[in-house]
Enzyme design. Structure first.
Site, PDB file in Angstrom:
ATOM      1  N   GLU A 181     -19.237 -28.515 -19.317  1.00 50.46           N
ATOM      2  CA  GLU A 181     -20.693 -28.534 -19.194  1.00 50.46           C
ATOM      3  C   GLU A 181     -21.249 -27.208 -18.655  1.00 50.46           C
ATOM      4  OE1 GLU A 181     -21.542 -32.064 -16.901  1.00 50.46           O
ATOM      5  OE2 GLU A 181     -21.014 -33.401 -18.555  1.00 50.46           O
ATOM      6  N   GLU A 217     -15.926 -36.801 -22.746  1.00 53.14           N
ATOM      7  CA  GLU A 217     -16.442 -37.763 -21.776  1.00 53.14           C
ATOM      8  C   GLU A 217     -17.399 -38.716 -22.477  1.00 53.14           C
ATOM      9  OE1 GLU A 217     -18.216 -36.266 -18.205  1.00 53.14           O
ATOM     10  OE2 GLU A 217     -16.662 -34.749 -17.894  1.00 53.14           O
TER      11      GLU A 217
END
Length: 468
Positions: free
Chosen positions: A274, A403
């Protein structure tokens, strides 16, 4: 004169005896599985996780032999040196130190007045416990199929402190990893925050590298696939700071790649998690008209390229290892809205990774009122998977959703329905999923008691049923 000739013949036999090693052989195995056969010696091998120079060198030296006639007419000196082999193998280090472990054996043979001293062997090697072997080449479709559904060891090695229990999860044990495998997960993603375990020059602490290796080995011993990344390190690879980000990625992955370069295809690397321009208005948002966003995406792509370059340059099995590629916030939409490009890689074994807590209202922690999984949620998931397929999978770029997950809101049956639909739809489009487990809102496994949480039993069943 006859004594003189006899002494020469005896000396030649002694040299031949020591140089040929006809009495037997020992094998010195280097970390890249090469075998060098040398004369039988007693060898002591010590293991080190620092950078190791492995040298196998055998020197056979015949000492001075003197044969005297009665009249002391002559002295004959013969010296022979035979170099058998030199092998050098490098293993990773955080301190770039060179360690030599020596094993010396002296074999003495005395014939008349001649003495032969044979063999000094220097040998050292780094031994990895699991899946140190040649990589078996598999195509992307086979890999995605074999990886099944995965599980994240969340909030553990990725804590923003030196203690892996800092965020409340227990110290990871071999029994925990064994249980994860027994639950039906074929893949484990191990988030790692390296920046909390290195010095100002980004040299990783040796003990922490060994700890990561220990958990990796436990998973590999269960024949699982393993992904290690650089997780909560955005403070260092924040794409607002281009040069610092590229330097960090280069130095960290140079060390990690070297350390694990002999591991087989079950180990996969992921450069960032991220990555985003923290401290700006666009940390969790992408605007294609913003120079901040455009520059951040370019930095992320430069980091991806640096990552691929240093991993491939380390050699060994890293030449063809599958590597995951990160994007802005790990968001599919931001990837599609931007000028994102995959890095250059001669090998081509690259996988795009994105995160998807979809639909966000049902899956997120923030929304506590949305508890039902309905047909509109099915549509949203289907559109997500179609986008991934049309823009990447169909073009030969495999994708792993690194994820995903749905929080517990006293809605066991709805979570089962979400899990089964999400995984089965992903599988239909050739996409692999790894569920997030932080030991909190997304918890599946009770790591302290080695059980599946009561609130997650149906949820886990849905994940596995989605593969059928």
């Amino acid at each position: 004169m006859k004594r003189f000739i006899s002494a020469i013949l005896i000396l030649s036999m002694a040299i031949s005896f020591c140089g040929c090693g006809s009495s037997g052989t020992n094998e010195v195995v280097t970390s890249d599985a090469e075998v060098t056969t040398v004369p039988e010696v007693t060898t002591t091998v010590e293991t080190t996780t620092e950078e190791v120079t492995t040298t196998t060198e055998v020197t056979t030296e015949a000492t001075t032999t003197t044969t005297e006639a009665t009249t002391t007419e002559a002295t004959t000196t013969t010296e022979a040196t035979t170099t058998v082999a030199t092998t050098t193998t490098a293993a990773t280090t955080t301190t770039a130190a060179t360690t030599t472990t020596a094993a010396t054996t002296t074999v003495a043979t005395t014939v008349t007045t001649a003495a032969t001293t044979a063999a000094t062997t220097t040998s050292s090697t780094t031994v990895k416990k699991a899946h140190v072997d040649d990589i078996i080449q598999v195509d992307a479709d086979e890999l995605i199929e074999a990886m099944g559904v995965g599980w994240n060891l969340g909030n553990t090695l990725d804590t923003t402190a030196s203690d892996e229990t800092y965020w409340g999860n227990p110290y990871t044990t071999e029994e925990i990893i064994d249980f994860v495998s027994e639950c039906g997960f074929n893949t484990i993603r191990i988030p790692v925050s390296w920046s909390y375990h290195c010095d100002d020059d980004y040299n990783i602490d040796e003990d922490f590298l060994e700890r990561v290796q220990e958990i990796v080995d436990w998973a590999l011993e269960n024949d699982m696939y393993v992904i290690i990344n650089s997780h909560h390190d955005n403070d260092v690879y924040n794409p607002v700071n281009h040069d610092q980000a590229v330097e960090y990625i280069t130095k960290i992955w140079t060390q990690v790649a070297e350390y694990f370069k002999d591991y087989d295809e079950h180990l996969i690397f992921e450069p960032m998690n991220e990555a985003r321009p923290a401290g700006t208005d666009y940390e969790w948002w992408y605007d294609d008209s913003s120079s901040i966003c455009k520059d951040a995406m370019q930095t992320i792509m430069d980091c991806n390229q640096a990552f691929v370059d240093v991993v491939r340059a380390s050699g060994g099995n890293n030449l063809t290892r599958y590597l995951m590629i990160s994007t802005y916030c790990s968001s599919l939409d931001y990837t599609l809205w931007s000028d994102f490009e995959m890095p250059d890689d001669e090998c081509g074994n690259l996988i795009l990774t994105v995160h998807a807590y979809t639909p966000s209202d049902l899956c997120s922690v923030e929304d506590t009122t949305t508890t039902e999984f309905d047909s509109s949620d099915e549509v949203e998931i289907s559109v997500l998977m179609q986008k991934i397929y049309n823009n990447f999978v169909r073009k030969g770029i495999p994708v792993i959703i690194g994820e995903c997950g749905c929080t517990y809101k006293n809605n066991d049956s709805e979570r089962y329905n979400w899990a089964k639909y999400f995984v089965s739809t992903a599988k239909e489009y050739g996409i692999m999923c790894i569920v997030w487990d932080d030991g909190g809102n997304y918890q599946i496994i009770d790591r302290r008691n080695l059980t599946v949480c009561e609130t997650a039993e149906k949820y886990l069943k849905g994940l596995l049923d989605g593969l059928k």
